[in-house]
Design an enzyme around this catalytic site. Structure first.
Site, PDB file in Angstrom:
ATOM      1  N   GLY A 102       0.837  -1.539  -0.026  1.00  0.00           N
ATOM      2  CA  GLY A 102      -0.001  -0.081   0.367  1.00  0.00           C
ATOM      3  C   GLY A 102       0.718   0.907  -0.380  1.00  0.00           C
ATOM      4  O   GLY A 102       0.795   2.620  -0.614  1.00  0.00           O
ATOM      5  N   ASN A 110      -3.169 -11.175  -0.968  1.00  0.00           N
ATOM      6  CA  ASN A 110      -3.404 -12.686  -1.823  1.00  0.00           C
ATOM      7  C   ASN A 110      -4.294 -13.647  -1.275  1.00  0.00           C
ATOM      8  O   ASN A 110      -5.916 -13.437  -0.543  1.00  0.00           O
ATOM      9  CB  ASN A 110      -2.687 -13.055  -0.297  1.00  0.00           C
ATOM     10  N   LYS A 131      -1.764 -17.013  -9.369  1.00  0.00           N
ATOM     11  CA  LYS A 131      -1.208 -16.761  -8.183  1.00  0.00           C
ATOM     12  C   LYS A 131      -1.429 -17.335  -6.526  1.00  0.00           C
ATOM     13  O   LYS A 131      -0.525 -17.838  -5.449  1.00  0.00           O
ATOM     14  CB  LYS A 131      -0.972 -15.182  -8.030  1.00  0.00           C
ATOM     15  N   GLU A 136      -3.935 -15.870   6.062  1.00  0.00           N
ATOM     16  CA  GLU A 136      -4.954 -16.076   4.593  1.00  0.00           C
ATOM     17  C   GLU A 136      -5.687 -17.707   4.298  1.00  0.00           C
ATOM     18  O   GLU A 136      -5.757 -17.307   3.514  1.00  0.00           O
ATOM     19  CB  GLU A 136      -4.310 -14.896   3.857  1.00  0.00           C
TER      20      GLU A 136
HETATM   21  O1  KPL Z   1       3.262 -14.013  -1.461  1.00  0.00           O
HETATM   22  C1  KPL Z   1       4.315 -14.673  -1.016  1.00  0.00           C
HETATM   23  C2  KPL Z   1       3.847 -14.798   0.509  1.00  0.00           C
HETATM   24  O2  KPL Z   1       4.885 -15.073   1.374  1.00  0.00           O
HETATM   25  O3  KPL Z   1       2.635 -14.436   1.019  1.00  0.00           O
HETATM   26  C3  KPL Z   1       4.842 -15.321  -1.020  1.00  0.00           C
HETATM   27  C4  KPL Z   1       4.978 -15.387  -2.775  1.00  0.00           C
HETATM   28  C5  KPL Z   1       5.336 -17.079  -0.676  1.00  0.00           C
HETATM   29  C6  KPL Z   1       6.922 -14.517  -0.974  1.00  0.00           C
HETATM   30  O4  KPL Z   1       6.747 -14.931  -0.031  1.00  0.00           O
END
Ligand code: KPL
Length: 310
Positions: free
Chosen positions: A24, A113, A194, A276
């Site tokens: 952010g 994420n 992703k 998450e």
């Molecule tokens: O997005 C990530 C995370 O830790 O949440 C990765 C790509 C796995 C990098 O650590």
């Protein structure tokens, strides 16, 4: 609408960022040249200002003062774009108070994420508002709350998901502001890719307390393959066209590129924070149920991580 606003007033579009974490804050600096950027936080009851600093990839340090608006402030009704960079499980709570105040032309962009929160935002938007999703592999970290260091280049992808699309002018300004960024016609395959990366690296590194790079070790390969096979079956049932070879290649590329990192989930687990997982392996499990697909490996990873938090 946004195009018209700019043509008539010549003003920079107003963009609010919810979630002043690593990404952010980095995006606040990148977008500030082309947009009138402010931060939005429910932690403040009156508008305030913060001086933030950025160490760029070339080690230059710049400073900038950003306004912070409380989420129920009248100025929210003037925002053209809201970029939401909080954790997946905070998205709904962060957006809810804003929905009452956002103007009818506002465009929301979610960047986090995992997947899922957009499904409950879609029915709550006015027809004239819009929603896009985004993902980035830019790297950033902070040594203190208001100093962010840009630690790695990476691709940032945006794509429209529902409602009125963002105007071509605003899209153009975003691409000019964020290095190596693109608007794609279909964002969901990029987000599923992703998701595959996070579904493999995050729970395994958290459960085994290892570095991202360790996930390439032979002992993890049966689990890695099982996570991906289940994810590919569910993606297919959801009508998502994923290039499986490319997705697997990308998973191992990220394992290598971030070999010495501790994943965000491992950090969350170790600090006793919520993870998450529900939006990563838990999202795969939830979508699998809709199609009566079994996904025992994603299910048990989800259960094991959840048990750690409880
Ligand atoms: O997005 C990530 C995370 O830790 O949440 C990765 C790509 C796995 C990098 O650590």
């Amino acid at each position: 609408m946004l195009d018209k606003v700019e043509q008539v007033t010549g003003r920079k579009p107003k963009l609010g960022i919810v979630g002043a974490g690593n990404i952010g804050q980095l995006l606040a600096f990148q977008l500030a040249e082309k947009f009138d950027v402010c931060l939005i936080s429910h932690r403040y009851s009156a508008p305030t200002e913060k001086q933030m600093s950025l160490t760029s990839l070339s080690q230059d340090i710049s400073e900038q003062t950003f306004k912070i608006l409380p989420s129920n402030h009248a100025a929210i009704s003037e925002l053209d774009i809201v970029l939401v960079c909080v954790k997946a499980y905070q998205v709904i709570e962060a957006i809810e108070p804003l929905l009452l105040h956002l103007p009818s032309h506002a465009h929301l962009i979610l960047m986090h994420n995992g997947m899922g929160p957009y499904l409950s935002i879609v029915p709550r938007l006015k027809v004239t508002q819009g929603l896009s999703l985004a993902t980035t592999s830019q790297g950033a970290y902070r040594d203190n709350q208001w100093h962010v260091t840009h630690s790695g280049n990476g691709l940032t992808q945006f794509g429209h998901i529902d409602g009125t699309p963002l105007s071509p002018q605003a899209k153009h300004l975003m691409l000019q502001s964020i290095p190596n960024s693109e608007w794609v016609s279909e964002i969901l395959p990029a987000l599923w890719q992703k998701l595959a990366i996070n579904a493999v690296i995050n729970p395994l590194t958290a459960l085994h307390q290892c570095l991202n790079g360790d996930i390439a070790l032979p002992k993890f390969q049966p689990t890695v393959q099982a996570i991906l096979t289940e994810l590919f079956d569910v993606a297919k049932a959801e009508g998502i066209t994923l290039d499986q070879t490319e997705t697997e290649r990308r998973v191992f590329e990220v394992i290598k590129l971030t070999a010495s990192n501790r994943s965000s989930m491992q950090q969350d687990v170790n600090s006793g924070r919520q993870t998450e997982i529900e939006y990563i392996n838990g999202f795969i499990e939830k979508q699998a149920k809709k199609h009566s697909i079994d996904c025992p490996v994603n299910h048990s990873l989800c259960a094991e991580i959840t048990a750690l938090h409880q």
